[in-house]
Enzyme design. Sequence first.
Site, PDB file in Angstrom:
ATOM      1  N   SER A  39     -45.737  10.511 -17.271  1.00  0.00           N
ATOM      2  CA  SER A  39     -44.699  11.048 -17.797  1.00  0.00           C
ATOM      3  C   SER A  39     -43.392  11.302 -16.944  1.00  0.00           C
ATOM      4  O   SER A  39     -43.468  11.054 -15.665  1.00  0.00           O
ATOM      5  CB  SER A  39     -45.104  12.745 -17.756  1.00  0.00           C
ATOM      6  N   LYS A  43     -40.638   6.340 -21.062  1.00  0.00           N
ATOM      7  CA  LYS A  43     -41.175   5.619 -22.283  1.00  0.00           C
ATOM      8  C   LYS A  43     -40.221   6.106 -23.660  1.00  0.00           C
ATOM      9  O   LYS A  43     -39.983   5.228 -24.355  1.00  0.00           O
ATOM     10  CB  LYS A  43     -42.510   6.287 -22.375  1.00  0.00           C
ATOM     11  N   SER A  44     -39.966   7.427 -23.794  1.00  0.00           N
ATOM     12  CA  SER A  44     -39.157   7.809 -24.830  1.00  0.00           C
ATOM     13  C   SER A  44     -37.965   7.192 -24.954  1.00  0.00           C
ATOM     14  O   SER A  44     -37.571   6.666 -26.137  1.00  0.00           O
ATOM     15  CB  SER A  44     -39.349   9.248 -25.004  1.00  0.00           C
ATOM     16  N   ARG A  70     -48.430  15.379 -31.422  1.00  0.00           N
ATOM     17  CA  ARG A  70     -49.456  16.256 -31.031  1.00  0.00           C
ATOM     18  C   ARG A  70     -48.820  17.819 -31.875  1.00  0.00           C
ATOM     19  O   ARG A  70     -49.393  18.982 -31.877  1.00  0.00           O
ATOM     20  CB  ARG A  70     -49.464  16.597 -29.587  1.00  0.00           C
ATOM     21  N   ILE A 110     -48.268   8.230 -22.950  1.00  0.00           N
ATOM     22  CA  ILE A 110     -48.834   8.337 -21.518  1.00  0.00           C
ATOM     23  C   ILE A 110     -50.226   7.325 -21.776  1.00  0.00           C
ATOM     24  O   ILE A 110     -50.189   6.227 -20.688  1.00  0.00           O
ATOM     25  CB  ILE A 110     -49.123   9.315 -20.977  1.00  0.00           C
ATOM     26  N   SER A 111     -50.985   7.563 -22.614  1.00  0.00           N
ATOM     27  CA  SER A 111     -52.186   6.719 -22.771  1.00  0.00           C
ATOM     28  C   SER A 111     -52.789   6.059 -21.421  1.00  0.00           C
ATOM     29  O   SER A 111     -52.857   4.998 -21.039  1.00  0.00           O
ATOM     30  CB  SER A 111     -51.979   5.461 -23.622  1.00  0.00           C
TER      31      SER A 111
END
Length: 207
Positions: A39, A43-44, A70, A110-111
Amino acid sequence: MATLSNATNIFWQDCQLGKPERQKLLNQKGCVVWITGLSGSGKSTLACSLSSELHSRGKLSYILDGDNLRHGLNKDLGFKAEDRTENIRRTGEVAKLFADAGLICVASLISPYRRDRDTCRAMLPDSNFIEVYMNMPLSLCEARDPKGLYKLARAGKIKGFTGIDDPYEPPLNCEIEIKEDSGVCPTPYVMAGKVVSYLEEKGYLEC
């Protein structure tokens, strides 16, 4: 009355038009760009920048963002290990459909578990799974803390938070790694450019 069994009473329905025809229409090759990392690792940011760059080149992509999913598809899942696994499985199945449609699917999650990411990789034929590892140090991600989650985790208000009291398993053989250069984070443009260059080199941006 017999009970239908999913294992024996469902059949795959093929159609005349398939992935090759859809790819020809779009002049690109469907694939999954799977962005993984802690986090706050970016990524985003990368996903949005990459999607914008592809759009500017006339290429069709779609982002599957972990938080967004989610709110709908995965809203019934928590953050226990088994829920995380199901979260990634569902996302992998959706990403597979987007790739089959001929799109460049950008999955940003995140995976944390290597096994779950490898399971998603195995869903894709012809090695069309491109793993992008946001290799940013925990200290940087925690300093950014854009959603205030690290602060809550450190205070014990969030349990099972990746990087604090739940593990993150880095990829062993990712296709692309994004990391600091002499302590400086690459810009969104530079990060997206690295992924686009890979897609170009591997022939995904044409059919």
